[in-house]
Enzyme design. Sequence first.
Site, mmCIF file in Angstrom:
data_model
loop_
_atom_site.group_PDB
_atom_site.id
_atom_site.type_symbol
_atom_site.label_atom_id
_atom_site.label_comp_id
_atom_site.label_asym_id
_atom_site.label_seq_id
_atom_site.Cartn_x
_atom_site.Cartn_y
_atom_site.Cartn_z
ATOM 1 N N LYS A 197 0.828 -1.207 0.000
ATOM 2 C CA LYS A 197 0.000 0.000 0.000
ATOM 3 C C LYS A 197 0.866 1.262 0.000
ATOM 4 O O LYS A 197 0.690 2.150 -0.830
ATOM 5 C CB LYS A 197 -0.937 -0.031 1.205
ATOM 6 C CG LYS A 197 -1.932 1.097 1.258
ATOM 7 C CD LYS A 197 -1.461 2.183 2.175
ATOM 8 C CE LYS A 197 -2.411 3.381 2.102
ATOM 9 N NZ LYS A 197 -1.986 4.423 3.049
ATOM 10 N N ASP B 65 -5.902 0.397 0.197
ATOM 11 C CA ASP B 65 -6.068 0.524 1.640
ATOM 12 C C ASP B 65 -7.397 -0.134 2.000
ATOM 13 O O ASP B 65 -8.066 -0.705 1.151
ATOM 14 C CB ASP B 65 -6.017 1.989 2.073
ATOM 15 C CG ASP B 65 -7.052 2.819 1.338
ATOM 16 O OD1 ASP B 65 -8.160 2.323 1.084
ATOM 17 O OD2 ASP B 65 -6.762 3.984 1.028
#
Length: 219
Positions: A126, A144
């Site tokens: 991420k 996310d």
Amino acid sequence: MAESLERRKARARALVRRLERTYPDARIALTFSNPLELLVATILAAQCTDERVNQVTQGLFKKYRTAEAYAKADLAALEREVYSTGFFKAKARAIIGMAKDLVAKHGGQVPRSLGELTALPGVGRKTANVVLGNAYGQPAIAVDTHVFRVSQRLGLAKSEDPEKVHDQLCQVIARAKWTRVSHLLTTHGRRVCTARSPACPDCPVLALCPWPGKTRAFA
DNA sequence: ATCCCGAGGG
DNA sequence: CCCTCTGGAT
């Protein structure tokens, strides 16, 4: 019979068009264009509000301006400085470890490839994609929890594995749109398609949403 | 009480 | 695959 790839791409295009019109102001919350600042801010952002990250980084970025500075930082001091963002021990350790790697292996610069970024301690898929997309202008989808949840509900991805969700999104979204879609899905997840009580009655893509649980929170 | 713009470790 | 780390928001 599974939905064909072309069909899924068309669905994704319709969804993205609608989200684009709804959230013209969608953008990443932490707007650091400096790669090192964005990298540190993104590490601090885990389980923490953007407001607090912005608050903490204000002082932090005056004190530490280079990877070398973080690499030489006193652990206890850095822990105190990032304390209020949560996970402070892990984050302080990650930042120093990452910085040491930047100095030792990358001449103090933040690398530009996914592999090199995720190889840094404390930097996962991420965070790496946030840096690629927002500091280096490369097409990159940062999955996310918002992007994950919204993708599931909108039927853009089926897997329970965030890694696979990332790949499925890349498959269905045009490469040039990756970073933008990342911002759109995150924004939608924060403002409307929230984890606990999604605002389905106000949802701009309700008509396109196959999620079985939609609107039930308000039934 | 429960979740969060995660990642590492067992 | 599970767990842990943490403060803060809801």
